[in-house]
Design an enzyme around this catalytic site. Sequence first.
Site, PDB file in Angstrom:
ATOM      1  CG  ASP A   1       5.188 -34.471  19.102  1.00 34.22           C
ATOM      2  OD1 ASP A   1       4.021 -34.465  18.661  1.00 34.22           O
ATOM      3  OD2 ASP A   1       6.045 -33.653  18.737  1.00 34.22           O
TER       4      ASP A   1
ATOM      5  CG  HIS B   1       7.594 -30.892   9.822  1.00 32.78           C
ATOM      6  ND1 HIS B   1       7.990 -29.585   9.895  1.00 32.78           N
ATOM      7  CD2 HIS B   1       8.115 -31.508  10.921  1.00 32.78           C
ATOM      8  CE1 HIS B   1       8.703 -29.392  10.987  1.00 32.78           C
ATOM      9  NE2 HIS B   1       8.793 -30.548  11.636  1.00 32.78           N
TER      10      HIS B   1
ATOM     11  CG  ASP C   1       5.665 -30.291  20.754  1.00 33.39           C
ATOM     12  OD1 ASP C   1       5.632 -30.010  21.959  1.00 33.39           O
ATOM     13  OD2 ASP C   1       6.466 -31.113  20.271  1.00 33.39           O
TER      14      ASP C   1
ATOM     15  CE  LYS D   1      10.188 -30.600  19.145  1.00 34.84           C
ATOM     16  NZ  LYS D   1       9.187 -30.126  18.190  1.00 34.84           N
TER      17      LYS D   1
END
Length: 437
Positions: A132, A139, A238, A258
Amino acid sequence: MTQTDATHDPSLRSWVASANGHPDFPIQNLPLGIFSHGAHHPRAGVAIGDEILDLPAVLEAELLSGEAAQAVEATADGTLNGLMALGAGPRRALRTQLSALLAADAVPYPGLLRAAADCTMHRPARIGDYTDFFVGIHHATNTGRFFRPDNPLLPNYKYVPIGYHGRASSVRVTGAPVVRPSGQRKPASETEPSFGPCRNLDYELEMGVWIGPGNDLGEPIPVGEAASHIAGFCLLNDWSARDIQGWEYQPLGPFLAKSFLSTISPWVVTPEALAPYRIPQPPRPNGDPAPLPYLHDVADQAAGAFEIELEVTIRTATMREKGLPPHRLGLSTTRHMYWTVAQMVAHHSSNGCDLNPGDLLGTGTLSAPEASGYGSLLEVSQAGRQPVTLPSGETRRFLEDGDEIALIGHARREGFATIGFGPCLGIVEPARYNPAP
């Protein structure tokens, strides 16, 4: 870069009636996936309107030849890994022959179609590794402000495509339950951590990138060749346990916050399908450093970005009971990627790390600069300080049990048909592990 051709003609129509004007899967798209129908084992298919074209059945009917037939033969194990490994040639040949096969002036073969509503979708490939990234600069800036108001971006962000290795085993396709994770939490108001269900569950609006042909260990992929190693794209949520992450991420980064689930849309939209929607990489703001030479390629800067609209909606259990439609939480675009996909691939392999067919990369959350385009509740609710009010009168700091989150993606450009990515949806379920104190 992939060029447009006759398969992108906006005037193309199909003998599959539902494909004509379909918001996601007109004949100009033809994404690849793995599905099962009835007693059949998982097999390769192509989305066309509200139907799925059964590729092994097309092959058995001897309607494919050459590299196109080779592409379908490579899916005999019920995954797309083998097809992804073949690269662009067979994939492009398959697209060309399927476009002709499904065109309105071709002989119809309705027996080769399966109603999508009657099929089960599976992960398109065996995902050996999942990485990722963090290429959504807005963001990164927004979240950084919560911790470092005066210096939200760390010094390395504009030099390095930041990423971390995620958990491939917990990647699931749309519709898989989102079980609220449990873990250690320690808010600032508490002196010691406690273990229990996540209190600050969140979504993340991302794109997924499927790797095609890989590279040998110790042999980096040059940025100018990275596009040939990309097999396709999907939507990616995610899911994030913000309170668990806030306690565990120091000093090594995300872990259990995560790894409990990542949701993907099941269809692989190919680079060929996205050719009309390529755009130049937006120029960097004045004062930002230029990419280091190993990350810079003239062709990639000229056409390595995409114009893909990304949306996230919420529909709570109460909203579903009242028959209320989903409520939009954010509308963004892939224009807000600070690094291109090719730069992600080049950097990932720059130390000699080997990528393999079916590996999955996430872009990280792709928020827009304005609040209407934020890609996570962390941003929308300002870390929970400003709850969002929904049409039902409910408010949300973070996600509650029963909430349904959907990601929606469409590639649009004047003069071409709009194509989409299909569903990427999950409903939050209560935690299943909550031991007594």
